[in-house]
Every structure is written in C-alpha cells, then in structure tokens.
Write an enzyme that holds these catalytic residues in place. Structure first.
Site, PDB file in Angstrom:
ATOM      1  N   HIS A 144       0.805  -1.216   0.000  1.00  0.00           N
ATOM      2  CA  HIS A 144       0.000   0.000   0.000  1.00  0.00           C
ATOM      3  C   HIS A 144       0.840   1.269   0.000  1.00  0.00           C
ATOM      4  O   HIS A 144       2.031   1.248   0.268  1.00  0.00           O
ATOM      5  CB  HIS A 144      -1.039  -0.016   1.145  1.00  0.00           C
ATOM      6  CG  HIS A 144      -0.485   0.068   2.531  1.00  0.00           C
ATOM      7  ND1 HIS A 144      -1.277   0.300   3.622  1.00  0.00           N
ATOM      8  CD2 HIS A 144       0.762  -0.050   3.019  1.00  0.00           C
ATOM      9  CE1 HIS A 144      -0.554   0.316   4.710  1.00  0.00           C
ATOM     10  NE2 HIS A 144       0.684   0.117   4.369  1.00  0.00           N
ATOM     11  N   GLU A 145       0.175   2.363  -0.356  1.00  0.00           N
ATOM     12  CA  GLU A 145       0.805   3.678  -0.595  1.00  0.00           C
ATOM     13  C   GLU A 145       1.848   3.613  -1.709  1.00  0.00           C
ATOM     14  O   GLU A 145       2.861   4.311  -1.680  1.00  0.00           O
ATOM     15  CB  GLU A 145       1.434   4.233   0.693  1.00  0.00           C
ATOM     16  CG  GLU A 145       0.486   4.342   1.862  1.00  0.00           C
ATOM     17  CD  GLU A 145      -0.789   5.113   1.533  1.00  0.00           C
ATOM     18  OE1 GLU A 145      -0.779   5.914   0.592  1.00  0.00           O
ATOM     19  OE2 GLU A 145      -1.794   4.886   2.222  1.00  0.00           O
ATOM     20  N   GLY A 146       1.581   2.805  -2.709  1.00  0.00           N
ATOM     21  CA  GLY A 146       2.513   2.616  -3.816  1.00  0.00           C
ATOM     22  C   GLY A 146       3.378   1.406  -3.553  1.00  0.00           C
ATOM     23  O   GLY A 146       4.169   1.393  -2.609  1.00  0.00           O
TER      24      GLY A 146
END
Length: 609
Positions: free
Chosen positions: A449-451
């Site tokens: 998550h978050e890239g």
C-alpha cells in the site's frame, strides 16, 4: 508449551534515547523558535504518554482486533468493541494534533517526536493505530492547502477526534495508475464557492466507514469536467460522510455509500472499504486549492504516508524482534556442538550461533529501519525550521531521495526479520497462539500500500536520482562520503568506512550507467529498478549503521561509568559489523547485474510463461 509472555510491545527505550539524543541530537531542536517551549523533558513526556497508551489500550486488543474483523450489521459497520476506547484515548492525548500549530490546538511537536509517539501505537496494534494516523495526515493536508474557512470548519473536529479522516485515491480499474481515474466533479451552480457534485467509486479506502467518530472526512481525487487528461487534470476535494453547515452542526447524509468491506490477510482491525460517491443522491465535495492541482497536493500527504508505512513496518519488525529475543533467552533446547555429555541440561537457544545470526538480522532490520525513519522525520523538521534557506533546501533534497527507500526497505527487510522471528520460535512461531504469526501477516501489506515497492523503485530511479540535474542524489552522496571520511580516522571503524566508500562509488557507477540507458530506452533502463532500490537502500543503511557505530565507539572509548550501557554499545558495534559483513556485501552481485543490464526479465514474453 513455552510461555506466551512477551515484553512490552513498545520500542526499546534505551535504543530510542540513543538514536534521538546521541545520534540525531534532536534536543537541539528546542533552540528553534517553533519549539522554544520544549526540550528533552517535554519530548520524553510525550513518548512516555504514547507508550502508556500503547500498553494499556493498543497491545491488549491486538489479538482481538485480528480475530473480530469489522462487519456490516444492519447497514452499519461494526468494529470490535475495544476500538472505541482506544480511539478515545488517542484523541484525549492530543496525538492527532501532535505537529499542528499551538494556535490551532496542536502540540506543535517536532515531526521526529510525533513519529516516535505514533510508532509506539503501531508496534502495539497497527490495526487500531491506522485510524488516528490517517486522520492526522488528512488534517495536515487541509492545514497546508485549504482555505481559511475550510481550516476553521474541518480542523477543530478532526484534531480533537470528533471527526476522522481518510484519503480516497484508488479506483477499481485504475489501481496505482492515478492518471486513469474517472471520478467526476461537476460544479454546483457557478461553483464560485468551490462546491461540486462528486460521482464515482473508490476502493481500498482504509478507515473509510465506521462508527468511531461523528463524521468521516474523505479527501477525494476527482476530475472536473473539461479537465486535461492524465495526472494534470486531477483536483482534490473535501467530501464528508455527513454534511456540515458553516457554523458547525452536522446535517444529513452526503450520499457516501459503503459498497462493501474488503477482508485482508492482515491489518484486520482497520476497515478496508469500497465506497460509492453520489450513487444514491447528491454528494457534495469542496475544492481544495486550485483546480487540477490535486495530485500535487495529495503527494504531500502521500509522501508523509509513505514514510509512515516504513515506520509501521519498522514498528512491527521491532515488536517481533523483541518477542523472539525474549523467547530465545528463556527457551532451552539442545546442547552446543562438541558437547558429549547427554546428561548436561539444554542451553537457552540464544547460545546457538544460527539463532544469534537470525537475531542479528532482526536487530539490524529493526534498529536500522528506526534510524532511517527518524532521519526522515528530522529532515522534515529541518525543511520547515532550519535557520537558513540553504539548510532547508538540502533537507528537502535529501528527503526526496530517501522517501521511496524509507517506504520500501523497512517493509521488505522487516518482513525478513519477522520471518526470522518466526523461525526462532520454531513451530510456535507459526501458531496463532503466539504474536509473531499475526505480525507476519500484518506487515506483508506494507510492501503493497501507498505505492507498491516496485513503484517506489521506479520513483527512485526514474525521478528522484535525476531530479534537479541530480541534486538530490548528490546531496545523499555527500552525506555518505562525509560519514566515511569521519569514520576513516578510527582504527576500529576504518574497514567499515572503506567499505562504505567503495559501496557509494559502486552505487554512483551503477546510477550513471542506468541514467544513460534510460535516456535512449526508458523501459529497458527501468526494468531492474527494484534491484537498484535494494542496492541504494543497503548503502543508505550502511551509512546509518556506521554513524551508530561511531557514537558507540566514542562512548566505549570514554570508558568509565558505562555500567550496563557497555553491553548496549557493544551490541551496536557488533550489529554494524554484521550488517557490513552479511548485508552490504550483497551489493556486489546486484551491481554486476545492473551494470550488465541483465535482460532476463525485460525480454521475457507473457506467452512464454
């Protein structure tokens, strides 16, 4: 069956004091006007408060959070009952407003101290810690880019915990490709007041629906009709779950509809939601800043969130390390090689060399990641409060290049660490009755998550190292070379200093080669970006470990009065030696692969699988 007892889920306080005050000298921040009323006494009190909240409210419910996932009951999201008291405790502590200005009701703390406080909560129970972390991030974005009226309306209830916050970026068909998002924003009237109707669907929205707070404030990326295609046409909107009038009262629904809960392998205490905006009636959103600048605004929150992901990974790796260390000290099994007498009692498993190897890997991963996260948090303080413009600019450059590393490397190396913790516990590590199994599942999300980590690698090689004609990369190399030069004068640390200098030179050689390839063939140049991130990250962590070793060596050289600290400092030195011998040497093979631009993955075709 061995005992399940575990030490405090909090991060080791001696290590924190070492990093904060001996390595980073954060108490010097109190000399700056923004932190003039603070100092080590205040910083320590905040950390103690966070640790107490973690021990009292977060740690006891970690297992229950995992076993009693959020569910929809009669159309409402129901979370496990302990979560409300946990949220209330954090809200009452003021930690949501930790870094906000005092005149907004904030604590006006340095980012580095706030980061330590939140890390205690994440080490104890990340599934509960995500709610205040997300709310603080959303409030920070409104504070930075909202209008005075928006700040006055939304910040007070968010900072005091009446409202919570999220960021709503991802769409089912777009994933991480934000250029392809299709959520629409249509002006209401002439939209002079920045009011729009929002229509679309967002997925993977952490904390997107629950009953913990009176309202939920979503920060939503959407495209205004007629906006340019791609990322240049994205705008940012405040979209509350319930409408709020200018004088504050909460009104009716804003037609933000829960379309479903997503059930993840870990972080089960955090609601993960699919949300529909405007499907069942008008959904109003309020433009933040200028039209079409939403992605630039959101990246401030995303960059902070990426460092926060690395912090959460560190916190979970640290918790697993402390758990397995305590287990290894108390669990007796087997005898040392060469012992011929079967009548001798079994030894604690920490006496076995391979167990110590696994513990050393965990120590390097957890303590090294903590040093990296705190370095980034201190750079945020430097960027905002350093006394001269040059120092602020250098901090910004260094933070740019370290952010993808701070997200990706702790999530990967601490996953290996938690795996080693599981191995130290043997079969018990694989059992749900013991905490390590849950930590393994919880931390696995941090690589996604978050890239994803691959996206961080593309960001590092494709953007950050070439930014401003390579200024950010040059700032990093200058710091690495400076530490190597300083440590080179030490008889104890000379070999590590030379190794860092060589690793930095090899890293620069690889970087120049790949940048050259990208000029003519970007896809080929970026094909092995993940290997490049690993190489740079190992070099950065070697820099951080050498700095820790320098502090430890000076303390040991001073000699008298160390007491129990002698073992602590010797542990730091030995961990640094282990890191340079076991981890940094992996760069040799990676550098060779990158310099020959190994085409195996790039030239593979889908139909060949």
């Amino acid at each position: 069956m061995p005992t399940r007892s575990t030490p405090s889920a909090s991060i080791d306080r001696r290590d924190l004091d070492f990093l904060l005050y001996e390595l980073l000298a954060v108490d010097a921040l109190a000399e700056r006007p923004r932190f003039a009323d603070q100092g080590r006494e205040v910083f320590d009190a905040v950390i103690d408060t966070a640790r107490a909240i973690a021990d009292e409210h977060f740690a006891p419910s970690r297992r229950r959070n995992d076993q009693e996932e959020p569910q929809v009951v009669d159309g409402r999201v129901q979370t496990q009952p302990d979560l409300q008291a946990t949220w209330d405790a954090v809200a009452a502590s003021g930690l949501i407003a930790a870094t906000q200005d005092a005149d907004r009701g904030g604590m006006q703390l340095p980012h580095v101290i706030a980061s330590v406080a939140i890390a205690h909560l994440e080490a104890a129970n990340v599934g509960s810690a995500s709610y205040p972390m997300l709310t603080a991030g959303a409030a920070n974005l409104i504070a930075a880019f909202g209008t005075d009226a928006q700040r006055a309306l939304w910040l007070p209830p968010m900072l005091t915990g009446r409202f919570s916050g999220t960021m709503a970026l991802t769409e089912p068909d777009a994933g991480s490709s934000l250029a392809d998002l299709r959520t629409r924003a249509t002006p209401v009237g002439d939209a002079n007041d920045g009011t729009f109707r929002i229509e679309g669907t967002k997925i993977w929205i952490s904390g997107g629906d629950h009953e913990l707070t009176e309202n939920i404030v979503h920060l939503v990326l959407a495209r205004i009709a007629g906006a340019p295609e791609g990322t240049k046409g994205i705008s940012l909107f405040i979209v509350p779950k319930k409408l709020v009038s200018p004088d504050g009262p909460i009104g009716g629904t804003n037609h933000v509809t829960l379309a479903g809960l997503i059930h993840k392998m870990g972080w089960r205490g955090t609601t993960s939601t699919l949300l529909n905006f405007g499907e069942q009636g008008p959904c109003l959103g309020y433009l933040v800043g200028a039209p079409h600048q939403g992605l630039a605004y959101m990246f401030q929150m995303m960059n902070d969130a990426r460092i926060a992901v690395g912090r959460a990974a560190m916190a979970m790796g640290y918790s697993a390390y402390r758990y397995s260390l305590e287990y290894a000290r108390t669990r007796r099994q087997g005898r040392l090689p060469g012992e011929k007498d079967p009548g001798k009692p079994p030894v604690p498993i920490i006496e076995h060399a391979d167990v110590r190897r696994m513990l050393l890997q965990q120590k390097c991963a957890a303590e090294g990641s903590l040093a990296l996260v705190l370095e980034c948090a201190l750079l945020m303080d430097e960027e905002e409060t350093a006394p001269d413009a040059g120092a602020r600019a250098r901090a910004k450059l260094l933070l740019e290049v370290l952010t993808p590393i701070a997200k990706a490397w702790p999530s990967a190396t601490c996953q290996e660490g938690i795996s080693n913790a599981m191995q130290v516990l043997g079969g018990y590590g694989y059992a749900r009755e013991y905490d390590v199994e849950q930590l393994y599942r919880d931390n696995r999300l941090n690589q996604i998550h978050e890239g994803t980590n691959a996206i961080q690698a593309l960001d590092l090689l494709g953007r950050k190292v070439t930014q401003q004609q390579g200024a950010a990369y040059a700032a990093l190399v200058a710091r690495l070379d400076g530490t190597a030069a300083e440590a080179g004068a030490s008889d104890v640390l000379g070999s590590m200093a030379r190794a860092l200098r060589v690793a930095t030179g090899r890293m620069t050689e690889v970087t120049a080669h790949l940048v050259g390839v990208m000029r003519s063939d970007p896809a080929r140049g970026l094909a092995n970006a993940s290997v490049y991130l690993d190489l740079v990250a190992r070099t950065v962590l070697a820099w951080l470990w050498l700095r820790q070793a320098m502090v430890a060596e000076r303390a040991l050289a001073a000699g008298a009065g160390l007491g129990s600290d002698e073992a602590f400092y010797r542990g730091k030195l030995q961990a640094a030696r282990f890191y340079f011998g076991f981890e940094l040497t992996k760069n040799d093979a990676d550098a060779d692969l990158l310099l020959r631009n190994d085409p195996s993955a790039f030239e593979m075709r889908g139909e060949w699988f």
